[in-house]
Design a protein around this motif. Sequence first.
Motif, PDB file in Angstrom:
ATOM      1  N   GLU A 216       0.618  -1.312   0.122  1.00  0.00           N
ATOM      2  CA  GLU A 216      -0.104   0.374   0.240  1.00  0.00           C
ATOM      3  C   GLU A 216       0.632   1.263   0.196  1.00  0.00           C
ATOM      4  OE1 GLU A 216      -2.070  -3.473   1.302  1.00  0.00           O
ATOM      5  OE2 GLU A 216      -0.552  -2.229   2.195  1.00  0.00           O
ATOM      6  N   ASP A 217       2.317   1.447   0.770  1.00  0.00           N
ATOM      7  CA  ASP A 217       2.987   2.461   0.864  1.00  0.00           C
ATOM      8  C   ASP A 217       3.298   2.626  -0.193  1.00  0.00           C
ATOM      9  OD1 ASP A 217       2.645   2.945   3.324  1.00  0.00           O
ATOM     10  OD2 ASP A 217       4.602   1.712   3.878  1.00  0.00           O
ATOM     11  N   ALA A 218       3.871   1.578  -0.614  1.00  0.00           N
ATOM     12  CA  ALA A 218       4.429   1.375  -2.922  1.00  0.00           C
ATOM     13  C   ALA A 218       3.644   1.936  -3.955  1.00  0.00           C
ATOM     14  CB  ALA A 218       5.149   0.259  -2.388  1.00  0.00           C
ATOM     15  N   GLN A 219       2.169   1.392  -3.787  1.00  0.00           N
ATOM     16  CA  GLN A 219       1.308   1.878  -4.985  1.00  0.00           C
ATOM     17  C   GLN A 219       0.781   3.012  -4.366  1.00  0.00           C
ATOM     18  OE1 GLN A 219      -1.580  -1.659  -4.552  1.00  0.00           O
ATOM     19  NE2 GLN A 219       0.234  -3.353  -4.822  1.00  0.00           N
ATOM     20  N   SER A 220       1.049   4.322  -3.271  1.00  0.00           N
ATOM     21  CA  SER A 220       0.654   5.600  -3.432  1.00  0.00           C
ATOM     22  C   SER A 220       2.394   6.716  -3.576  1.00  0.00           C
ATOM     23  CB  SER A 220      -0.052   5.640  -2.042  1.00  0.00           C
ATOM     24  OG  SER A 220       0.825   5.231  -0.724  1.00  0.00           O
ATOM     25  N   ALA A 221       2.808   5.946  -3.931  1.00  0.00           N
ATOM     26  CA  ALA A 221       3.975   6.288  -3.923  1.00  0.00           C
ATOM     27  C   ALA A 221       4.753   7.097  -4.122  1.00  0.00           C
ATOM     28  CB  ALA A 221       5.726   4.875  -3.689  1.00  0.00           C
ATOM     29  N   PRO A 222       5.202   8.223  -4.222  1.00  0.00           N
ATOM     30  CA  PRO A 222       5.069   9.502  -5.492  1.00  0.00           C
ATOM     31  C   PRO A 222       6.154   9.562  -6.743  1.00  0.00           C
ATOM     32  CG  PRO A 222       6.762  10.111  -3.156  1.00  0.00           C
ATOM     33  CD  PRO A 222       5.819   8.663  -3.451  1.00  0.00           C
ATOM     34  N   VAL A 223       6.534   8.003  -7.003  1.00  0.00           N
ATOM     35  CA  VAL A 223       7.386   7.374  -7.969  1.00  0.00           C
ATOM     36  C   VAL A 223       7.434   6.350  -8.724  1.00  0.00           C
ATOM     37  CG1 VAL A 223       9.076   6.914  -6.625  1.00  0.00           C
ATOM     38  CG2 VAL A 223      10.290   8.046  -8.862  1.00  0.00           C
ATOM     39  N   PRO A 224       7.336   6.066 -10.253  1.00  0.00           N
ATOM     40  CA  PRO A 224       7.121   4.778 -10.854  1.00  0.00           C
ATOM     41  C   PRO A 224       8.155   3.423  -9.956  1.00  0.00           C
ATOM     42  CG  PRO A 224       7.016   6.074 -12.367  1.00  0.00           C
ATOM     43  CD  PRO A 224       7.766   6.628 -11.121  1.00  0.00           C
ATOM     44  N   PHE A 225       9.243   4.156  -9.800  1.00  0.00           N
ATOM     45  CA  PHE A 225      10.225   2.532  -8.689  1.00  0.00           C
ATOM     46  C   PHE A 225      10.093   3.637  -7.518  1.00  0.00           C
ATOM     47  CE2 PHE A 225      14.149   1.715  -8.622  1.00  0.00           C
ATOM     48  CZ  PHE A 225      14.314   0.404  -9.288  1.00  0.00           C
ATOM     49  N   THR A 226       9.802   2.370  -7.106  1.00  0.00           N
ATOM     50  CA  THR A 226      10.136   2.148  -5.587  1.00  0.00           C
ATOM     51  C   THR A 226      11.263   1.806  -4.417  1.00  0.00           C
ATOM     52  OG1 THR A 226       8.218   0.471  -5.510  1.00  0.00           O
ATOM     53  CG2 THR A 226       6.867   2.982  -5.586  1.00  0.00           C
ATOM     54  N   THR A 227      12.061   1.005  -5.722  1.00  0.00           N
ATOM     55  CA  THR A 227      13.285   0.841  -4.611  1.00  0.00           C
ATOM     56  C   THR A 227      13.739   1.280  -4.548  1.00  0.00           C
ATOM     57  OG1 THR A 227      12.915  -1.262  -5.999  1.00  0.00           O
ATOM     58  CG2 THR A 227      15.072  -0.499  -5.391  1.00  0.00           C
ATOM     59  N   TYR A 228      14.122   2.722  -5.323  1.00  0.00           N
ATOM     60  CA  TYR A 228      14.834   3.921  -4.582  1.00  0.00           C
ATOM     61  C   TYR A 228      14.980   4.962  -5.699  1.00  0.00           C
ATOM     62  CZ  TYR A 228      20.010   6.046  -3.243  1.00  0.00           C
ATOM     63  OH  TYR A 228      20.716   6.174  -2.594  1.00  0.00           O
ATOM     64  N   ALA A 229      14.337   5.421  -4.825  1.00  0.00           N
ATOM     65  CA  ALA A 229      13.905   7.526  -5.539  1.00  0.00           C
ATOM     66  C   ALA A 229      14.681   8.583  -4.347  1.00  0.00           C
ATOM     67  CB  ALA A 229      12.435   7.390  -5.796  1.00  0.00           C
ATOM     68  N   LEU A 230      15.380   9.377  -5.011  1.00  0.00           N
ATOM     69  CA  LEU A 230      16.140  10.163  -4.268  1.00  0.00           C
ATOM     70  C   LEU A 230      15.283  11.691  -5.197  1.00  0.00           C
ATOM     71  CD1 LEU A 230      18.170  11.174  -2.111  1.00  0.00           C
ATOM     72  CD2 LEU A 230      19.934  11.716  -3.798  1.00  0.00           C
ATOM     73  N   PHE A 231      15.300  12.173  -3.963  1.00  0.00           N
ATOM     74  CA  PHE A 231      14.102  13.963  -4.610  1.00  0.00           C
ATOM     75  C   PHE A 231      15.350  14.689  -3.732  1.00  0.00           C
ATOM     76  CE2 PHE A 231      10.529  11.141  -4.783  1.00  0.00           C
ATOM     77  CZ  PHE A 231      10.249  11.763  -5.726  1.00  0.00           C
ATOM     78  N   TYR A 232      15.184  16.338  -4.208  1.00  0.00           N
ATOM     79  CA  TYR A 232      15.753  16.761  -3.270  1.00  0.00           C
ATOM     80  C   TYR A 232      15.541  18.310  -4.157  1.00  0.00           C
ATOM     81  CZ  TYR A 232      19.503  20.851  -1.803  1.00  0.00           C
ATOM     82  OH  TYR A 232      20.371  22.009  -1.224  1.00  0.00           O
ATOM     83  N   ASN A 233      14.677  19.085  -3.073  1.00  0.00           N
ATOM     84  CA  ASN A 233      13.992  20.014  -3.086  1.00  0.00           C
ATOM     85  C   ASN A 233      13.252  19.937  -3.578  1.00  0.00           C
ATOM     86  OD1 ASN A 233      15.827  21.761  -1.159  1.00  0.00           O
ATOM     87  ND2 ASN A 233      16.850  23.169  -2.854  1.00  0.00           N
TER      88      ASN A 233
END
Length: 257
Positions: A216-233
């Motif tokens: 459920e966490d993964a299916q509502s994530a803000p990115v398609p690839f939920t293994t690893y996704a880094l965001f900045y600002n």
Amino acid sequence: MGDKPVFKQVTLENLETEHICCCISDKKGENCVPSKKSWLRGRMQEGLVFNKLDVRGKVFIEYIPAEFAWAPIKADGYMYIDCLWVSGQYKGKGYGDQLLDQCIDDSRAKGKKGLVCLSSKKKMPFLADPGYLKHRGFKVADTASPYYELFYLPFSDPGTVPAIKDVARNGCVDEKGLILYYSDQCPHTSKYVPLLAGNLKELGLECRFRKLETKEDAQSAPVPFTTYALFYNGKFITNEILSEKSFAKIWERIRNM
């Protein structure tokens, strides 16, 4: 003529003793193998199949009913390929085709509409090779910023085409600073996420780590690839699992964003 290749399915019955391909061994103090096997144990109860060449190498396919995929997609009735990986000395021998053919046969036998697989506009680390998918007849069903492409291979007239959920389309989050979403779907996160945390601390940088613990966490994530996704600002930076050196290179590029 060489010996006929032997493929083996990793199941709940042999998971504890079987080599899982993407991890050769655990070094002291690391948790790569146990974390991945724990993740697999839960997913196998939901229908995940892990099929591999019977060698100590990276020659395997991992797939699961799309309703249980750790990805924000809409693909009911399809089978979702988490990973298809052939590396090193095993490349160029047709093993990838054989693994995919076995997946197709199994998915058809289970009454699935087809296959879906996450890739990218061009070949990138940790994502399926888009050139290979196109070669095997996959088509692009949907896209998401900045470079993700959802491929699908329908077995018949698909009716509704699989899609990426709106929450994961824009490649951004509403938060400042460094944010990392990750899961135990790839064993390398158990090694490199703690190393990144230590590296950031030494640099005096803060990062909010968001571990995805459930589908459920993964299916509502803000990115398609939920293994690893880094965001900045607020902006998506990379899906590549970063070492200390690779983070340093990226940080030089993004620090003034």
